[in-house]
Design a protein around this motif. Structure first.
Motif, PDB file in Angstrom:
ATOM      1  N   VAL A   8       0.861  -1.177   0.000  1.00 23.36           N
ATOM      2  CA  VAL A   8       0.000   0.000   0.000  1.00 23.36           C
ATOM      3  C   VAL A   8       0.898   1.229   0.000  1.00 23.36           C
ATOM      4  O   VAL A   8       1.686   1.434   0.932  1.00 23.36           O
ATOM      5  CB  VAL A   8      -0.935   0.015   1.230  1.00 23.36           C
ATOM      6  CG1 VAL A   8      -1.875   1.220   1.161  1.00 23.36           C
ATOM      7  CG2 VAL A   8      -1.732  -1.282   1.310  1.00 23.36           C
ATOM      8  N   LEU A   9       0.811   2.041  -1.038  1.00 24.07           N
ATOM      9  CA  LEU A   9       1.703   3.173  -1.256  1.00 24.07           C
ATOM     10  C   LEU A   9       0.938   4.464  -1.026  1.00 24.07           C
ATOM     11  O   LEU A   9      -0.041   4.747  -1.728  1.00 24.07           O
ATOM     12  CB  LEU A   9       2.270   3.129  -2.679  1.00 24.07           C
ATOM     13  CG  LEU A   9       2.875   1.778  -3.103  1.00 24.07           C
ATOM     14  CD1 LEU A   9       3.330   1.829  -4.559  1.00 24.07           C
ATOM     15  CD2 LEU A   9       4.015   1.372  -2.179  1.00 24.07           C
ATOM     16  N   ARG A  76       9.640  17.303  -6.297  1.00 21.67           N
ATOM     17  CA  ARG A  76       9.821  17.443  -7.745  1.00 21.67           C
ATOM     18  C   ARG A  76       8.512  17.195  -8.493  1.00 21.67           C
ATOM     19  O   ARG A  76       8.529  16.970  -9.699  1.00 21.67           O
ATOM     20  CB  ARG A  76      10.902  16.480  -8.232  1.00 21.67           C
ATOM     21  CG  ARG A  76      12.272  16.691  -7.597  1.00 21.67           C
ATOM     22  CD  ARG A  76      13.281  15.708  -8.166  1.00 21.67           C
ATOM     23  NE  ARG A  76      14.596  15.893  -7.584  1.00 21.67           N
ATOM     24  CZ  ARG A  76      15.064  15.247  -6.526  1.00 21.67           C
ATOM     25  NH1 ARG A  76      14.272  14.374  -5.895  1.00 21.67           N
ATOM     26  NH2 ARG A  76      16.281  15.453  -6.078  1.00 21.67           N
ATOM     27  N   GLY A  77       7.425  17.188  -7.769  1.00 17.26           N
ATOM     28  CA  GLY A  77       6.131  16.955  -8.398  1.00 17.26           C
ATOM     29  C   GLY A  77       5.561  15.596  -8.031  1.00 17.26           C
ATOM     30  O   GLY A  77       6.271  14.684  -7.601  1.00 17.26           O
ATOM     31  N   MET A  78       4.249  15.460  -8.222  1.00 13.90           N
ATOM     32  CA  MET A  78       3.571  14.239  -7.815  1.00 13.90           C
ATOM     33  C   MET A  78       3.981  13.024  -8.644  1.00 13.90           C
ATOM     34  O   MET A  78       3.993  11.895  -8.144  1.00 13.90           O
ATOM     35  CB  MET A  78       2.053  14.421  -7.891  1.00 13.90           C
ATOM     36  CG  MET A  78       1.457  15.101  -6.676  1.00 13.90           C
ATOM     37  SD  MET A  78       1.821  14.217  -5.125  1.00 13.90           S
ATOM     38  CE  MET A  78       1.117  12.601  -5.457  1.00 13.90           C
ATOM     39  N   ARG A  82       5.262   9.628  -6.920  1.00 12.34           N
ATOM     40  CA  ARG A  82       4.683   8.308  -7.163  1.00 12.34           C
ATOM     41  C   ARG A  82       5.728   7.348  -7.745  1.00 12.34           C
ATOM     42  O   ARG A  82       5.706   6.146  -7.457  1.00 12.34           O
ATOM     43  CB  ARG A  82       3.470   8.423  -8.085  1.00 12.34           C
ATOM     44  CG  ARG A  82       2.286   9.146  -7.443  1.00 12.34           C
ATOM     45  CD  ARG A  82       1.067   9.121  -8.344  1.00 12.34           C
ATOM     46  NE  ARG A  82       0.004   9.975  -7.843  1.00 12.34           N
ATOM     47  CZ  ARG A  82      -0.915   9.607  -6.942  1.00 12.34           C
ATOM     48  NH1 ARG A  82      -0.882   8.382  -6.447  1.00 12.34           N
ATOM     49  NH2 ARG A  82      -1.849  10.449  -6.548  1.00 12.34           N
ATOM     50  N   ALA A  83       6.634   7.875  -8.573  1.00  9.97           N
ATOM     51  CA  ALA A  83       7.709   7.028  -9.102  1.00  9.97           C
ATOM     52  C   ALA A  83       8.570   6.500  -7.967  1.00  9.97           C
ATOM     53  O   ALA A  83       8.994   5.327  -7.970  1.00  9.97           O
ATOM     54  CB  ALA A  83       8.553   7.812 -10.109  1.00  9.97           C
ATOM     55  N   GLY A 224      -2.586  15.339 -12.858  1.00 10.31           N
ATOM     56  CA  GLY A 224      -2.965  14.315 -13.823  1.00 10.31           C
ATOM     57  C   GLY A 224      -1.961  13.210 -14.029  1.00 10.31           C
ATOM     58  O   GLY A 224      -2.118  12.397 -14.943  1.00 10.31           O
ATOM     59  N   GLU A 225      -0.932  13.139 -13.180  1.00 12.04           N
ATOM     60  CA  GLU A 225       0.069  12.079 -13.333  1.00 12.04           C
ATOM     61  C   GLU A 225      -0.528  10.692 -13.107  1.00 12.04           C
ATOM     62  O   GLU A 225      -0.179   9.725 -13.785  1.00 12.04           O
ATOM     63  CB  GLU A 225       1.251  12.328 -12.388  1.00 12.04           C
ATOM     64  CG  GLU A 225       1.045  11.944 -10.950  1.00 12.04           C
ATOM     65  CD  GLU A 225      -0.020  12.752 -10.210  1.00 12.04           C
ATOM     66  OE1 GLU A 225      -0.630  12.204  -9.267  1.00 12.04           O
ATOM     67  OE2 GLU A 225      -0.237  13.938 -10.565  1.00 12.04           O
TER      68      GLU A 225
END
Length: 304
Positions: A8-9, A76-78, A82-83, A224-225
């Protein structure tokens, strides 16, 4: 039969109270094999050190849940956030849950069962906005069920299938599932444009479609990623929503105030690849050299 583990992330930033509620809902899941990974990008005092979060982390570990907590800065952004989370996933399935979502106790079990039966790339539980319960929007409650197996399909911004996203606005899905009366123990898969807030992926298929490794092509302020990653998975492996859902939005103000750059409108939907999908894993080969610092708070020092 052995129950496969699910990672679960949870990405979070500046929402300790909401994060504590979300983690409590995860703690209550009846799915036995969960490992929870939280990545905090709060600038200044970490949300992971807030008393309410520390208490829930202690509770999770006392109940035998595996938990990892990370400070992941600079922001550095969503997509990059997530990466990073995906690079920490080791299980065959990974569930991305936003830090402002409440889950019914059987949600993970039902999502996993649906994803396994369908054999597709992802299954999502769209979040209900219960402040809109008094609003009926029949025109936005249209649904198209998958009668057989979920198949790959290409959904593009502005295309005919893009209008499916209206079903997930306000309390539309909640009204629809009440009206249809689909039993929770026999959920149905339906066609989606995308699902926000709570999505279970086949980890290998998410990586094969490129994951979130498009993040360097976006400015830090974007949105929107999650949509773009789902569209790429859906085009190769298929994806679906689950009805009834079982996820509820806390309806807090967004933490992404600059939304002019929308990932699926500026990057190609067919841009994912297996080689791209391996890039994030390669980007964090040795955690000691990436600036990703494991959080050492009172909560992380407590062990069951």
């Amino acid at each position: 039969m052995e129950t496969p583990r699910i990672d679960v992330l949870v990405p979070t930033c500046g929402r300790p109270a909401a994060l504590a509620v979300t983690l409590t809902a995860i703690a209550a899941q009846d799915y036995p094999e969960l490992r929870i990974v939280v990545s905090d990008q709060t600038v200044g005092a970490s949300a992971l050190g807030a008393p309410e979060v520390v208490a829930v982390l202690r509770y999770l570990r006392a109940r035998g849940r595996q938990v990892e907590t990370w400070r992941h800065l600079p922001r550095r952004g969503m997509a990059e956030q997530r990466a990073f989370l995906l690079s920490q996933a080791h299980a065959p399935y990974c569930l991305f849950v936003d830090d402002d979502v409440i889950l019914e106790p059987d949600l993970v079990s039902r999502l996993h069962g649906l994803l396994v039966r369908q054999g597709c790339g992802f299954a999502g539980s769209a979040v209900h906005g219960l402040s809109y319960l008094g609003q009926e929007r029949p025109a936005q409650e249209q649904v198209s069920f998958w009668e057989d197996r979920v198949e790959p399909e290409t959904v593009l911004p502005g295309g005919n299938a893009w209008a499916r996203h209206h079903l997930h606005s306000a309390a539309n899905l909640f009204h629809l599932q009440r009206r249809l009366g689909v039993p929770p123990d026999r959920p149905r898969a339906y066609r989606v444009a995308w699902v926000g807030g709570c999505v279970l992926f086949d980890t290998a298929r998410l990586r094969a479609a490129g994951g979130f490794d498009f993040w360097p092509a976006l400015p830090p302020e974007h949105c929107g990623e999650d949509v773009l990653a789902q569209l790429r998975v859906m085009a190769r492996f298929g994806g679906c929503g689950m009805l009834p859902s079982g996820a509820y939005h806390m309806e807090l103000p967004t933490t992404l105030r600059e939304r002019e750059v929308d990932a699926p409108r500026v990057l190609p939907v067919d841009g994912g690849s297996a080689s791209c999908g391996a890039a994030a894993q390669a980007s964090y080969p040795d955690r000691s050299h990436t600036g990703q610092i494991p959080v050492r708070t009172a909560a992380t020092e407590v062990r069951p």
